[in-house]
Design an enzyme around this catalytic site. Structure first.
Site, PDB file in Angstrom:
ATOM      1  N   LYS A 119      33.106  29.681  83.036  1.00 39.24           N
ATOM      2  CA  LYS A 119      33.546  30.245  81.754  1.00 39.24           C
ATOM      3  C   LYS A 119      34.679  31.245  81.979  1.00 39.24           C
ATOM      4  O   LYS A 119      34.650  32.024  82.940  1.00 39.24           O
ATOM      5  CB  LYS A 119      32.328  30.941  81.130  1.00 39.24           C
ATOM      6  CG  LYS A 119      32.596  31.701  79.853  1.00 39.24           C
ATOM      7  CD  LYS A 119      32.554  30.809  78.640  1.00 39.24           C
ATOM      8  CE  LYS A 119      32.925  31.571  77.376  1.00 39.24           C
ATOM      9  NZ  LYS A 119      33.983  30.920  76.599  1.00 39.24           N
ATOM     10  N   ALA A 169      36.331  28.264  68.141  1.00 45.15           N
ATOM     11  CA  ALA A 169      37.063  29.531  68.139  1.00 45.15           C
ATOM     12  C   ALA A 169      36.146  30.582  68.744  1.00 45.15           C
ATOM     13  O   ALA A 169      35.851  31.609  68.123  1.00 45.15           O
ATOM     14  CB  ALA A 169      37.490  29.902  66.727  1.00 45.15           C
ATOM     15  N   GLY A 224      36.673  32.446  71.397  1.00 49.79           N
ATOM     16  CA  GLY A 224      37.446  33.663  71.620  1.00 49.79           C
ATOM     17  C   GLY A 224      37.116  34.374  72.915  1.00 49.79           C
ATOM     18  O   GLY A 224      37.045  35.606  72.964  1.00 49.79           O
ATOM     19  N   ASN A 283      38.016  30.548  86.372  1.00 47.10           N
ATOM     20  CA  ASN A 283      38.981  30.601  85.277  1.00 47.10           C
ATOM     21  C   ASN A 283      39.128  32.046  84.806  1.00 47.10           C
ATOM     22  O   ASN A 283      38.143  32.702  84.483  1.00 47.10           O
ATOM     23  CB  ASN A 283      38.487  29.702  84.130  1.00 47.10           C
ATOM     24  CG  ASN A 283      39.479  29.604  82.987  1.00 47.10           C
ATOM     25  OD1 ASN A 283      39.681  30.560  82.257  1.00 47.10           O
ATOM     26  ND2 ASN A 283      40.088  28.447  82.836  1.00 47.10           N
ATOM     27  N   CYS A 328      44.812  30.014  75.800  1.00 48.26           N
ATOM     28  CA  CYS A 328      43.702  30.088  74.853  1.00 48.26           C
ATOM     29  C   CYS A 328      44.261  30.282  73.443  1.00 48.26           C
ATOM     30  O   CYS A 328      44.933  31.271  73.173  1.00 48.26           O
ATOM     31  CB  CYS A 328      42.742  31.232  75.178  1.00 48.26           C
ATOM     32  SG  CYS A 328      41.397  31.311  73.965  1.00 48.26           S
ATOM     33  N   LYS A 341      46.627  27.016  83.780  1.00 45.91           N
ATOM     34  CA  LYS A 341      46.119  26.117  82.730  1.00 45.91           C
ATOM     35  C   LYS A 341      47.044  26.172  81.519  1.00 45.91           C
ATOM     36  O   LYS A 341      47.212  27.218  80.894  1.00 45.91           O
ATOM     37  CB  LYS A 341      44.686  26.499  82.342  1.00 45.91           C
ATOM     38  CG  LYS A 341      44.058  25.508  81.364  1.00 45.91           C
ATOM     39  CD  LYS A 341      42.546  25.678  81.292  1.00 45.91           C
ATOM     40  CE  LYS A 341      41.927  24.743  80.251  1.00 45.91           C
ATOM     41  NZ  LYS A 341      40.471  24.887  80.186  1.00 45.91           N
ATOM     42  N   GLY A 381      37.707  17.044  72.728  1.00 44.66           N
ATOM     43  CA  GLY A 381      36.931  15.822  72.548  1.00 44.66           C
ATOM     44  C   GLY A 381      37.818  14.591  72.604  1.00 44.66           C
ATOM     45  O   GLY A 381      39.043  14.697  72.745  1.00 44.66           O
ATOM     46  N   GLY A 418      35.082  18.377  79.460  1.00 45.63           N
ATOM     47  CA  GLY A 418      34.741  19.528  78.636  1.00 45.63           C
ATOM     48  C   GLY A 418      33.746  19.198  77.551  1.00 45.63           C
ATOM     49  O   GLY A 418      32.529  19.208  77.759  1.00 45.63           O
TER      50      GLY A 418
END
Lengths: 302, 244
Positions: free
Chosen positions: A44, A69, A71, A99, A130, A165, A217, A265
């Site tokens: 995470k 979201a 966050g 990460n 993000c 990323k 997805g 994911g």
């Protein structure tokens, strides 16, 4: 048959890696299967200070995908290094992908420095993409100069391989990729989620409290694949492909586009056994498509 | 948590927009009342979390409200069709903390998990009594099922079209003495009950969930003892830890 691949000197038994934010720190999944079957595992996203994240609702649905979201909810770098990573070490014996995210160059550097000291961190993955936090996150990932500055700041603090990323929410992802490579990145991870929205017909307002969220997805797989293909042409460093990967066939397709490894994911959230099932199914897909060594097909579509 | 295939035995209408779904399969992961399952529906990416209403051996009953396309799809499913469930999710109610005279308060779709809770409390020799709140007469369900268990039941409807007009909190003064409170329903109802009930208790929360098993952080809330995932650390929170 051989499923192993190598990322910046780190040999993975197979190219399948649960993606950051979709696997927590592994504990929920370790109750279901032996995590050591995984190629690696991306934890995470971690920031310097603890974060609660965004207000609820944080989740919405789309056709063949979901919006989140969250966050960057996380307990902060100290708790991750003192508790989460040592716990994960008991569940998973291989090196993990750490990460990290930040709101300034200093925060990115501080997180990277802390992760550099962690024995079970094999790669530092730097999230500059993000879409769900303000004043940081994606703003570093949509400007080539800012992306290069983050890359340099992190590279100065660590000897571990640094993967940046990337965000798909840009006009030309190749330009950002080249900027990161030029600044010393050891590899690239792509794509993060696509900025998206849903509106509730009853309330006539956005479903997400944050108004917008990131779409992931199977819905995003063709977009992710296209960007991996483009970035593979633009840079020489290895690429980890992600975005809707849900089957062994998707893994093969991502490798053909130029990915050296893939991250899974959203599929883990719908089916907690997804990563395990994809790995178990890889030999069948390899036989079907006449693949002896998975690493031989990397970038073969070009 | 387990991932299991269940077979539909029955999928019947209980009230307007409310249906009872009886399934058979391996229910071994469900150990407490107030837990939920997360079921996959063809054509929908996210699973639908639904609380367990009743449990007898390999027979599982879910009572759900048709609120959108997903639950409408579920409503159209027939006996013999299979459903992919993640089962044994959530912490559930801890009946051990209740005294001999617990009060159970349910609002709308929050009523179903109180049924298995009432059964378990009765098995422990306790005397649960119910307050059930609904919007209108057409949406009233489970009242008779609770009476059949032998529980005293007070019903309220917001528009007064059935039983007492008002909200569940309006019935708190006339439900008799109670020494503990279990509540499940929409957040405004939970908050009103939290404020008005004079005892300790447990409150079961709803949330839009991503995974339903604690991986995505999609349903985190603040509590007095840190952040909790409603799907994993909840959906039941102790009264003493709730932060509104």
């Amino acid at each position: 048959m051989n499923t192993s691949v190598t990322l910046s000197g780190l040999k993975l038994d197979n190219p399948v890696i649960p993606a950051s934010g979709c696997f927590g720190y592994g504990a929920e999944f370790a109750e279901l299967y032996d995590l050591d079957i995984l190629g690696s595992l991306a934890i995470k996203g971690t920031t310097l200070f603890p974060r609660f994240g965004n207000p609820l609702p944080r989740i919405a649905e789309g056709p063949e995908g979901l919006l989140n979201a969250v966050g960057l909810q996380n307990p902060g770098i100290d708790a991750v290094c003192e508790t989460a990573l040592p716990c994960l070490k008991k569940l998973y014996g291989k090196p993990v992908i750490a990460n990290i995210s930040g709101f300034s160059l200093e925060e990115y550097a501080a997180c990277a420095r802390a992760m550099d000291a962690q024995e079970n961190v094999g790669i530092i993955e730097v999230n500059i993409s993000c879409p769900n936090v303000h004043g940081g996150g994606m703003s570093f990932g949509t400007d080539p100069r800012a992306a290069a500055e983050v890359t340099e700041a992190v590279k100065r603090t660590t000897a571990k391989p640094v993967y940046i990323k990337l965000s798909p929410n840009v006009t030309d992802i190749s330009e950002i990729a080249r900027a990161c490579e030029g600044a010393g990145a050891d590899g690239l991870s792509l794509i993060n989620t696509l900025l998206a929205m849903r509106i509730d017909l009853n309330t006539r307002k956005p479903v997400l409290a944050n108004l917008m969220g990131g779409l992931s997805g199977p819905a995003v797989f063709p977009v992710a694949l296209r960007m991996v293909y483009q970035v593979y042409e633009a840079v020489k460093i290895p690429v980890i492909g992600m975005g809707g990967v849900s089957s062994a066939e998707d893994v093969v397709e991502m490798l053909l586009a130029g990915a050296t490894a893939v991250q899974v994911g959203a599929a883990n959230l719908k089916n907690p056994f997804a990563a395990k099932e994809i790995i178990a199914d890889l030999p069948r897909a390899m036989r079907k498509y006449g693949i002896e060594n998975l690493r031989d097909i990397i970038g073969e579509a070009h | 948590m387990e991932k299991r295939l269940f077979t539909i035995e029955n999928n019947e209408k209980l009230a307007e927009t409310v249906r009872g779904l009886t399934l058979t399969g391996d229910t071994g992961a469900l150990v407490r009342p107030g837990q939920f399952v997360n079921l996959a529906l063809e054509g929908f990416y996210l699973r639908r979390p639904i609380s367990v209403c009743d449990l007898e051996g390999d027979k599982l009953t879910l009572v759900y409200k048709t609120v959108g396309k997903g639950t409408e799809k579920l409503a159209a499913m027939k006996k013999g069709e299979r459903l992919d469930l993640l089962t044994g999710l959530g912490n559930g109610f801890d009946t051990g903390k209740s005294g001999p005279r617990p009060l159970l308060v349910g609002g709308g779709a929050g009523a179903p998990p109180l049924y298995l809770l009432a059964k378990r409390l009765l098995e422990e020799g306790k005397s649960p009594r119910l307050i059930l709140g609904f919007k209108t007469a057409r949406e009233v369900f489970l009242e008779n099922a609770f009476r059949a268990l032998g529980c005293a039941v007070l019903v309220t409807t917001a528009d007064g079209s059935y039983a007492a007009k008002g909200f569940v909190t309006d019935a708190l003064d006339r439900c008799g003495a109670y020494d503990y409170c279990f509540a499940c329903g929409p957040e405004p109802m939970l908050r009103a009950v939290y404020t008005r009930c004079g005892t300790d208790g447990q409150f079961s929360f709803e949330a839009r969930m991503g995974c339903g098993f604690g991986a995505c952080m999609g349903c985190t809330c603040r509590t007095k003892y840190g952040h909790k995932r409603i799907c994993r650390d909840g959906p039941v929170l102790e009264k003493g830890e709730i932060v509104w």
